[in-house]
Design an enzyme around this catalytic site. Sequence first.
Site: not given
Ligand code: AGP
Length: 616
Positions: A2, A27, A74, A100-101, A489, A493, A496, A512, A611
């Site tokens: 948010c 956000r 969000w 937000n929260g 990673e 990527k 997501e 395995h 984010k």
């Molecule tokens: C990364 O592409 C993601 N959006 C997510 O995994 C992110 O890295 C994770 O939420 C941690 O965020 P931060 O580094 O702000 O703590």
Amino acid sequence: MCGIIGYVGKQKAAPFILEGLKRLEYRGYDSTGVAILQNGAFSIVKKIGRVANLEKEVAKAPLNGTFGMGHTRWATHGGVTDANAHPHLSSDGKIVLIHNGVIENYGSMKKFLLTKGYTFESETDTEVLCNLIAYHYAKEADSAEENRCLAAVRKALLHAEGTYGIVAMSVDLPGEMVAARKGSPLILGLGDGENIVASDVSAIVARTQSVVYLKDGEIVHLTPKEFRITTLDQESVAPFVDQVTWSVADAEMGTYAHFMEKEIFEQPIALENAMRGRFSEDGSTANFGGLNISAGEFRGIERFTFCACGTALHACMVTEHMIERFARIPVECDYASEFRYRNSPLFRNTLFFVMSQSGETIDTLAALREAKRKGYKVLAVTNVVGSTVAREADGGIYQHVGPEIGVASTKAFTSQLLIGAMLALYIGRMRDLSFSDGVDYVRALKGAPDLVRRALEQAPHIQAIARRYARYADMLFLGRLSLFPIALEGALKLKEISYIHAEGYPAAEMKHGPIALISADCPSVFFAPSGEILNKIISSMQEIKARQGRIIAIITERVELPAGLADEIIVIPECHEAVLPIVASIPVQLLSYYIAVERGCDVDKPRNLAKSVTVE
Ligand code: AGP
């Protein structure tokens, strides 16, 4: 999660708030809304979807007031509907609120408020808090307290369990605004005859570089000319005014199609910024200014624990490899979300590290607090200056890569890899890493930006590959040693931003279990750099090929694969071990990006994500 923004000033609030919401949209982007105080009433416009939808709606009935607030959501409590969007208005029409929260005890609050005649139009915890503020506001009618809205917010928050960053306004008090935080970030922007409150700096820099980072438990009363911070217990707080070092352009896309694309191509400069001024004069080790731990103390450390989430955890895993390899000290990496509840035993002389781009991830913060509660020193690697992680850690290292807006982390990740490699060097040089090995290592790190530039030159080739692979439903990413976390990673990527199911595995572990997935319909991305275990990696590739699996091989320049083994080959420069994960990240970032674009996905705002994850 948010984005929130409030404005009290002399200019029209709505255009500034809408602009700010666009910058905060990363956000959360389920729904948006704006409330402007004008002609003695609140004009509220709310809409599901993006800020662009809201803008169209706002254009229908111009908002001219100079005090207002906006929100990009969000969803946590209640589905994505116009009614659940913020701002919320109390049922007596007195208080408007954005939040937000999560207010955890909103159920009992709501029961109480229903007995007092308050009514509810949404399913949100925020509307409940808004009505609780209105309830206290009504009770404050005859109060001698200086500001009625401030008193009402304070009293309501004393009953609130959970997390919040809130902005509230009363219909009776034009030009006054109250904001408070616990667990969700809030920043004040101090302008000329105007004051702003927002979730992060990106919404503020267009107007001012002077900011105050609010701390948990603080509440602020704002007017266009003044602001006063107190604690919930009414203690006065002396503000520390900081200057933001980045500009609006840093938070804009420029000529790129997406923030993710911009941030991928910014990586050479981001790496230069992250390493600037951090090498010793003799060129054999790294220096960090803010660790707040003496070399002697560092020398006594016998074990490291790293905690983080998502991409940042993958950076920790690469750092584990580097520290164990070059400093010969055992390292443990943990999901922050698991660490906080597992009560895992920590060894004596352990140094605890967290990594977080945003510095606001709630699970990472909880892990940091848990380690501190147990009496451990906690250091942080983070990108956002003044973030909660940065403030609560005992010391740390800023990444200095500027704002990362794309939800998929790219430049923040490679800068975390760089800092991890520099840490390994720093610790290694206190132990057995020789002067000349240190000099070689430093030279290699300094060369990383240029190697990344060269890897980025592969973009057109990778884009062509992406076109051929964009319609697959599953993909494997396989790597070994320091490139196993890069395989994780790569898979993260891809899934997501393109919604393709992808898994990362250590290349040899594939047989395995995951090998059962292999067919002509499930391609594998293999990291095959030169080195001692290249032949083992080639054997794993043969096993995939024998089962009709297609292979995209990411190799270094000296590698020659058996003819016909790989269907696609991406060549990256040969490099020092400490730099390899950074350079190898580039092709998987580009591949994921171009596949997502090819599939028509909303790259910067993937579905269901936000984010910075500030709820559990
Ligand atoms: C990364 O592409 C993601 N959006 C997510 O995994 C992110 O890295 C994770 O939420 C941690 O965020 P931060 O580094 O702000 O703590």
